[in-house]
Write a protein that holds these residues in place. Structure first.
Motif, PDB file in Angstrom:
ATOM      1  N   ASN A   1      37.935  50.165  51.912  1.00 24.35           N
ATOM      2  CA  ASN A   1      38.747  49.086  51.360  1.00 24.35           C
ATOM      3  C   ASN A   1      39.681  48.526  52.430  1.00 24.35           C
TER       4      ASN A   1
ATOM      5  N   ARG B   1      41.024  40.684  50.355  1.00 22.01           N
ATOM      6  CA  ARG B   1      41.377  41.877  49.586  1.00 22.01           C
ATOM      7  C   ARG B   1      40.524  41.994  48.328  1.00 22.01           C
TER       8      ARG B   1
ATOM      9  N   ALA C   1      37.083  43.076  49.303  1.00 21.35           N
ATOM     10  CA  ALA C   1      37.094  44.488  49.707  1.00 21.35           C
ATOM     11  C   ALA C   1      37.158  45.404  48.490  1.00 21.35           C
ATOM     12  N   ARG C   2      37.987  45.043  47.517  1.00 19.67           N
ATOM     13  CA  ARG C   2      38.084  45.851  46.303  1.00 19.67           C
ATOM     14  C   ARG C   2      36.770  45.859  45.545  1.00 19.67           C
TER      15      ARG C   2
ATOM     16  N   GLU D   1      38.801  54.475  50.160  1.00 22.26           N
ATOM     17  CA  GLU D   1      40.076  53.888  50.592  1.00 22.26           C
ATOM     18  C   GLU D   1      39.972  53.332  52.010  1.00 22.26           C
TER      19      GLU D   1
ATOM     20  N   SER E   1      34.489  48.298  47.559  1.00 17.76           N
ATOM     21  CA  SER E   1      34.922  49.699  47.576  1.00 17.76           C
ATOM     22  C   SER E   1      35.000  50.300  46.174  1.00 17.76           C
ATOM     23  N   ARG E   2      35.057  49.453  45.151  1.00 19.94           N
ATOM     24  CA  ARG E   2      35.085  49.943  43.773  1.00 19.94           C
ATOM     25  C   ARG E   2      33.835  50.768  43.454  1.00 19.94           C
TER      26      ARG E   2
END
Length: 176
Positions: free
Chosen positions: A100, A117, A120-121, A97, A124-125
């Motif tokens: 992200n 975004r 980033a997702r 988190e 971070s996924r």
């Protein structure tokens, strides 16, 4: 007399460097370095390193020795593994988190509206999947001991029966 300011991006002589004149704050790496050397000692004796004396990874500090010579040791190993995996899962999920959030603040180079975004997702996924895998490892560690109890119930009960404390002494009325 020229005064030097402590502004971010200022060089040693107070002038800004070419790399920091644009996009300040767009860098993922912080402008400082922290070096930490932690050697645990016990009463002046340094901690063991890998090799014949002990484990070569830090996993040895998280888990007990893999000695499965008694049901209590199997239970202890599974419970310790479950607890460590749950704790690590929470830490990694929090890290995902935070990653992200940090990466979402980096501007998209192509100027897309929600491009930062989405990028980033995407990154971070992968860390979130690691957290999910650790959570599954915790579930499987608990299931391992449950399966052990079910598969070896007869042997465990046989030993439990012998290990029980005798109840109150029985009065022998025939002896007078």
């Amino acid at each position: 007399m020229a005064s030097t300011s402590a502004t971010p991006g200022a060089g040693a002589n107070g002038s800004q460097t070419k790399a920091n004149t644009k996009n300040f704050g767009a860098s993922f790496a912080p402008g400082f370095t922290i070096n930490v050397n932690a050697n645990k000692t016990n009463n002046g004796v340094p901690a063991r390193r890998g090799g014949a004396d002990g484990p070569s990874s830090s996993a040895g500090a998280l888990l007990p020795e893999a000695d499965f010579s008694a049901p209590a040791k199997v239970r202890n190993y599974c419970n310790t593994l479950r607890a460590a995996a749950v704790t690590l899962s929470i830490e990694v999920a929090m890290g995902a988190e935070i990653l992200n959030g940090v990466l979402a603040a980096v501007p998209d180079p192509e100027g897309r509206a929600f491009g930062s975004r989405a990028r980033a997702r995407k990154v971070s996924r992968k860390m979130q999947k690691s957290a999910d895998a650790l959570r599954d490892a915790a579930k499987n560690a608990a299931a391992c001991y449950s399966a052990f109890q079910q598969e070896f119930e007869e042997e465990i009960n046989r030993v439990r029966h012998r290990a029980r404390r005798p109840q109150q002494p029985v009065m022998n009325w025939a002896e007078q």
